[in-house]
Design a protein around this motif. Structure first.
Motif, PDB file in Angstrom:
ATOM      1  N   LEU A 236       0.848  -1.192   0.000  1.00 24.07           N
ATOM      2  CA  LEU A 236       0.000   0.000   0.000  1.00 24.07           C
ATOM      3  C   LEU A 236       0.886   1.245   0.000  1.00 24.07           C
ATOM      4  CD1 LEU A 236      -2.493  -1.161   2.785  1.00 24.07           C
ATOM      5  CD2 LEU A 236      -2.993  -1.047   0.340  1.00 24.07           C
ATOM      6  N   GLN A 237       0.449   2.262  -0.731  1.00 23.51           N
ATOM      7  CA  GLN A 237       1.142   3.549  -0.772  1.00 23.51           C
ATOM      8  C   GLN A 237       0.086   4.658  -0.684  1.00 23.51           C
ATOM      9  OE1 GLN A 237       4.372   4.042  -0.607  1.00 23.51           O
ATOM     10  NE2 GLN A 237       4.843   1.855  -0.647  1.00 23.51           N
ATOM     11  N   LEU A 238      -0.598   4.698   0.435  1.00 22.91           N
ATOM     12  CA  LEU A 238      -1.755   5.584   0.561  1.00 22.91           C
ATOM     13  C   LEU A 238      -1.389   7.053   0.365  1.00 22.91           C
ATOM     14  CD1 LEU A 238      -3.658   3.997   3.590  1.00 22.91           C
ATOM     15  CD2 LEU A 238      -3.894   3.495   1.143  1.00 22.91           C
ATOM     16  N   HIS A 239      -0.254   7.463   0.893  1.00 24.19           N
ATOM     17  CA  HIS A 239       0.133   8.873   0.733  1.00 24.19           C
ATOM     18  C   HIS A 239       0.392   9.195  -0.731  1.00 24.19           C
ATOM     19  CE1 HIS A 239       1.971  12.773   1.554  1.00 24.19           C
ATOM     20  NE2 HIS A 239       2.862  12.430   0.632  1.00 24.19           N
ATOM     21  N   ASP A 240       1.229   8.407  -1.377  1.00 23.75           N
ATOM     22  CA  ASP A 240       1.584   8.689  -2.772  1.00 23.75           C
ATOM     23  C   ASP A 240       0.378   8.567  -3.693  1.00 23.75           C
ATOM     24  OD1 ASP A 240       4.167   9.103  -1.962  1.00 23.75           O
ATOM     25  OD2 ASP A 240       4.918   7.166  -2.652  1.00 23.75           O
ATOM     26  N   TRP A 241      -0.555   7.688  -3.371  1.00 24.11           N
ATOM     27  CA  TRP A 241      -1.757   7.528  -4.190  1.00 24.11           C
ATOM     28  C   TRP A 241      -2.744   8.669  -3.984  1.00 24.11           C
ATOM     29  CZ3 TRP A 241      -2.692   1.720  -2.608  1.00 24.11           C
ATOM     30  CH2 TRP A 241      -1.691   0.928  -3.189  1.00 24.11           C
ATOM     31  N   GLY A 242      -2.548   9.457  -2.948  1.00 26.65           N
ATOM     32  CA  GLY A 242      -3.436  10.589  -2.712  1.00 26.65           C
ATOM     33  C   GLY A 242      -4.755  10.232  -2.069  1.00 26.65           C
ATOM     34  N   VAL A 243      -4.869   9.017  -1.518  1.00 31.12           N
ATOM     35  CA  VAL A 243      -6.108   8.590  -0.855  1.00 31.12           C
ATOM     36  C   VAL A 243      -6.463   9.598   0.244  1.00 31.12           C
ATOM     37  CG1 VAL A 243      -7.104   6.787   0.614  1.00 31.12           C
ATOM     38  CG2 VAL A 243      -5.715   6.167  -1.383  1.00 31.12           C
ATOM     39  N   ASP A 244      -7.743   9.933   0.345  1.00 30.36           N
ATOM     40  CA  ASP A 244      -8.151  10.905   1.362  1.00 30.36           C
ATOM     41  C   ASP A 244      -8.168  10.297   2.750  1.00 30.36           C
ATOM     42  OD1 ASP A 244      -8.885  13.410  -0.188  1.00 30.36           O
ATOM     43  OD2 ASP A 244     -10.053  11.904  -1.270  1.00 30.36           O
ATOM     44  N   PHE A 245      -8.765   9.115   2.880  1.00 31.59           N
ATOM     45  CA  PHE A 245      -8.828   8.472   4.191  1.00 31.59           C
ATOM     46  C   PHE A 245      -8.924   6.961   4.016  1.00 31.59           C
ATOM     47  CE2 PHE A 245     -13.257   8.953   2.970  1.00 31.59           C
ATOM     48  CZ  PHE A 245     -13.870   7.798   3.429  1.00 31.59           C
ATOM     49  N   ALA A 246      -8.583   6.261   5.071  1.00 32.90           N
ATOM     50  CA  ALA A 246      -8.697   4.804   5.085  1.00 32.90           C
ATOM     51  C   ALA A 246      -8.723   4.335   6.528  1.00 32.90           C
ATOM     52  CB  ALA A 246      -7.530   4.156   4.340  1.00 32.90           C
ATOM     53  N   THR A 247      -9.218   3.148   6.720  1.00 34.15           N
ATOM     54  CA  THR A 247      -9.176   2.525   8.035  1.00 34.15           C
ATOM     55  C   THR A 247      -9.046   1.018   7.860  1.00 34.15           C
ATOM     56  OG1 THR A 247     -10.283   2.336  10.197  1.00 34.15           O
ATOM     57  CG2 THR A 247     -11.695   2.413   8.235  1.00 34.15           C
ATOM     58  N   TRP A 248      -8.629   0.347   8.905  1.00 31.52           N
ATOM     59  CA  TRP A 248      -8.379  -1.095   8.834  1.00 31.52           C
ATOM     60  C   TRP A 248      -8.551  -1.680  10.230  1.00 31.52           C
ATOM     61  CZ3 TRP A 248      -4.912   2.788   7.895  1.00 31.52           C
ATOM     62  CH2 TRP A 248      -3.967   3.051   8.906  1.00 31.52           C
ATOM     63  N   CYS A 249      -8.603  -3.004  10.302  1.00 26.48           N
ATOM     64  CA  CYS A 249      -8.602  -3.674  11.594  1.00 26.48           C
ATOM     65  C   CYS A 249      -7.213  -4.265  11.823  1.00 26.48           C
ATOM     66  CB  CYS A 249      -9.673  -4.754  11.657  1.00 26.48           C
ATOM     67  SG  CYS A 249      -9.505  -6.024  10.389  1.00 26.48           S
ATOM     68  N   SER A 250      -6.968  -4.725  13.036  1.00 26.64           N
ATOM     69  CA  SER A 250      -5.639  -5.261  13.346  1.00 26.64           C
ATOM     70  C   SER A 250      -5.664  -6.746  13.671  1.00 26.64           C
ATOM     71  CB  SER A 250      -5.040  -4.512  14.549  1.00 26.64           C
ATOM     72  OG  SER A 250      -5.761  -4.799  15.731  1.00 26.64           O
ATOM     73  N   TYR A 251      -6.836  -7.386  13.564  1.00 27.76           N
ATOM     74  CA  TYR A 251      -6.924  -8.767  14.025  1.00 27.76           C
ATOM     75  C   TYR A 251      -6.827  -9.796  12.905  1.00 27.76           C
ATOM     76  CZ  TYR A 251     -11.857  -7.611  13.018  1.00 27.76           C
ATOM     77  OH  TYR A 251     -13.013  -7.171  12.435  1.00 27.76           O
ATOM     78  N   LYS A 252      -6.779  -9.354  11.665  1.00 28.52           N
ATOM     79  CA  LYS A 252      -6.620 -10.300  10.554  1.00 28.52           C
ATOM     80  C   LYS A 252      -5.130 -10.495  10.289  1.00 28.52           C
ATOM     81  CE  LYS A 252     -11.037  -8.813   8.555  1.00 28.52           C
ATOM     82  NZ  LYS A 252     -11.862  -9.989   8.942  1.00 28.52           N
ATOM     83  N   TYR A 253      -4.625  -9.905   9.232  1.00 32.43           N
ATOM     84  CA  TYR A 253      -3.217 -10.108   8.891  1.00 32.43           C
ATOM     85  C   TYR A 253      -2.265  -9.437   9.866  1.00 32.43           C
ATOM     86  CZ  TYR A 253      -5.203 -11.911   4.585  1.00 32.43           C
ATOM     87  OH  TYR A 253      -5.927 -12.655   3.686  1.00 32.43           O
ATOM     88  N   LEU A 254      -2.767  -8.514  10.674  1.00 33.65           N
ATOM     89  CA  LEU A 254      -1.915  -7.826  11.643  1.00 33.65           C
ATOM     90  C   LEU A 254      -1.849  -8.539  12.990  1.00 33.65           C
ATOM     91  CD1 LEU A 254      -2.678  -4.073  10.830  1.00 33.65           C
ATOM     92  CD2 LEU A 254      -0.789  -5.513  10.041  1.00 33.65           C
ATOM     93  N   ASN A 255      -2.541  -9.666  13.139  1.00 29.79           N
ATOM     94  CA  ASN A 255      -2.307 -10.622  14.237  1.00 29.79           C
ATOM     95  C   ASN A 255      -2.336 -10.010  15.634  1.00 29.79           C
ATOM     96  OD1 ASN A 255      -1.503 -12.537  12.109  1.00 29.79           O
ATOM     97  ND2 ASN A 255       0.403 -11.375  12.050  1.00 29.79           N
ATOM     98  N   SER A 256      -3.288  -9.124  15.891  1.00 30.18           N
ATOM     99  CA  SER A 256      -3.267  -8.389  17.154  1.00 30.18           C
ATOM    100  C   SER A 256      -4.360  -8.790  18.130  1.00 30.18           C
ATOM    101  CB  SER A 256      -3.344  -6.880  16.869  1.00 30.18           C
ATOM    102  OG  SER A 256      -2.235  -6.477  16.099  1.00 30.18           O
ATOM    103  N   GLY A 257      -5.111  -9.840  17.815  1.00 31.38           N
ATOM    104  CA  GLY A 257      -6.095 -10.344  18.754  1.00 31.38           C
ATOM    105  C   GLY A 257      -7.516 -10.045  18.346  1.00 31.38           C
ATOM    106  N   PRO A 258      -8.451 -10.936  18.706  1.00 29.27           N
ATOM    107  CA  PRO A 258      -9.848 -10.805  18.266  1.00 29.27           C
ATOM    108  C   PRO A 258     -10.469  -9.473  18.669  1.00 29.27           C
ATOM    109  CG  PRO A 258      -9.627 -12.387  20.070  1.00 29.27           C
ATOM    110  CD  PRO A 258      -8.245 -12.087  19.609  1.00 29.27           C
ATOM    111  N   GLY A 259     -11.011  -8.782  17.664  1.00 29.23           N
ATOM    112  CA  GLY A 259     -11.690  -7.518  17.910  1.00 29.23           C
ATOM    113  C   GLY A 259     -10.783  -6.388  18.338  1.00 29.23           C
TER     114      GLY A 259
END
Length: 428
Positions: A231-254
């Motif tokens: 992902l290159q959100l800054h260079d792509w000029g995306v205005d906003f984004a959000t994500w969760c941390s429990y899928k690929y980021l392995n940070s615990g359920p919910g």
């Protein structure tokens, strides 16, 4: 990748693992058991595995709480008042942003609602939203209720993009065509970065550019993209984004979410938002005065103080990501998913029992492959689960398998293929 001649053999899988510089990372995670044996786990697209360091990271904050109580906000290592800053370098690297453009906070759908306050402000001219048909239910409900909140009709405001007849993925040219057709009334393009059902990665850069040319904002739900694809959100000029941390980021359920807000919006303190004490200028926060003055960057969208225990679990995984590096993870991911794709074709041949609906081009997918199963259905899925494979079933007849480069091996993929083949022979 084009030079790899895959083989359906255990010897080949073991040879690939021998040359895998990331293989040792699987030892950093706990694997669940199925029927008393360690599972072949391919469900990181729903819940990532627990890092073995997570308990120690949380225990450290529990000890700080026990020893320092309220003083833990300002004293001790990683004082809680500034603890959100610790995750910023890793998050910025994962989503392609500046550190001041990201912050870990809240949960994904909550963040979408809060961001919509700023980036969906319909008027008589601009009120339409473009999204993908079959978006994850939370996104559908969020968009529907946001539109109703403004007293508008979702049927008239939300444009859902569906694949062409007989196809499973959205063509970029079709997305751009709809943006152009609705440019006079378009307020926002808000869609997944990676479609949860098909596994398709959308061309976020091109979509963002088209949205801006139409005079609209562009935002993305990156639940299935963060930690999975480049992902290159800054260079792509995306205005906003959000994500969760429990899928690929392995940070615990919910566990805690994160947001990205492009820095050009940090220069617009007048941009409407729902405010809270923790989003106020931290240099003046304890003056306890009226008049909201947002912090610079994504931090200015915070409401409540940081969830310290959640951030501790999050950091355990982020430290592993920083050690592994997204570039190496992506390289392995393409090989690993390519091997799974090869084995699926070897198993199903020309039978037509299995059909991969995820894009074939590696740049248009992450690690997940979505398989339409035309015969045997849920019985096949249940059979390979009973043999220790943890995947993901989606009605009516899709199996999602996500070989995750941090903790899956080529041998895992080979062993899955053997079990899948046996399950198909039994039920399909």
């Amino acid at each position: 990748m084009k030079n790899i001649n895959y083989e359906y053999s255990e010897a080949f899988a073991r040879k690939m693992d021998e040359h895998d510089s990331l293989l040792e990372f699987r030892k950093k995670f706990f694997f669940p058991q199925v029927n008393g044996k360690e599972a072949l786990y391919f469900c990181g697209n729903s819940l990532g595995l627990q890092p073995k360091t997570t308990e120690a990271y949380i225990k450290k904050e529990l000890e700080n709480w026990a020893k320092l109580a309220v003083d833990g906000h300002f004293y001790g290592e990683d004082a809680w008042y500034h603890v959100r800053k610790k995750s910023k370098p890793a998050l910025a690297a994962i989503v392609g942003a500046h550190e001041h453009e990201v912050v870990a906070m809240n949960n994904l759908t909550s963040n979408l609602h809060f961001l919509m306050v700023s980036f969906y402000r319909p008027d008589q001219k601009r009120y339409k939203i473009i999204t993908e048909a079959g978006a994850f239910p939370s996104d559908m409900y969020m968009l529907e209720t946001q539109v109703k909140f403004h007293g508008l009709d979702p049927e008239k405001c939300i444009i859902e993009l569906a694949p062409r007849a007989g196809e499973y993925i959205l063509r970029t040219e079709d997305i751009l065509k709809v943006i152009e057709e609705n440019k006079e009334n378009l307020a926002l393009v808000m869609m997944a970065g990676l479609q949860y059902y098909t596994g398709q990665v959308f061309d976020m850069e091109v979509i963002t550019e088209a949205a801006h040319e139409a005079g609209a904002y562009a935002g993305f739900d990156l639940a299935h993209a963060a930690g999975n694809v480049p992902l290159q959100l800054h260079d792509w000029g995306v205005d906003f984004a959000t994500w969760c941390s429990y899928k690929y980021l392995n940070s615990g359920p919910g566990n805690i979410s994160g947001i990205f807000v492009h820095e050009r919006h940090a220069e617009s303190p007048e941009l409407p938002r729902f405010a809270g004490w923790w989003g106020h200028d931290e240099g003046e926060r304890f003056r306890m005065e009226k008049g909201f003055k947002p912090m610079y960057g994504a931090d200015g969208w915070q409401l409540a103080n940081s969830n310290v225990l959640a951030l501790a679990a999050h950091q355990a995984s982020l430290d592993i990501f920083e050690e592994a590096g997204m570039e190496r993870l992506r390289k392995k991911s393409e090989l690993l998913t390519g091997y799974l794709e090869f084995l699926i074709h070897e198993i199903s041949g020309k039978s037509g029992v299995l059909e991969i609906i995820t894009p074939k081009n590696p740049s248009e997918r992450g690690c997940q492959l979505s398989l339409l199963i035309h015969k045997g259905g849920k019985a096949v899925f249940d059979e390979f689960y009973n043999h220790g494979v943890v995947g993901d079933w989606r009605n009516p007849n899709v199996i999602r398998i996500a070989p995750t480069p941090l903790y899956n091996s080529f041998l895992d993929v080979y062993q899955f293929a053997k079990i899948l083949e046996q399950s198909l022979q039994k039920f399909a």
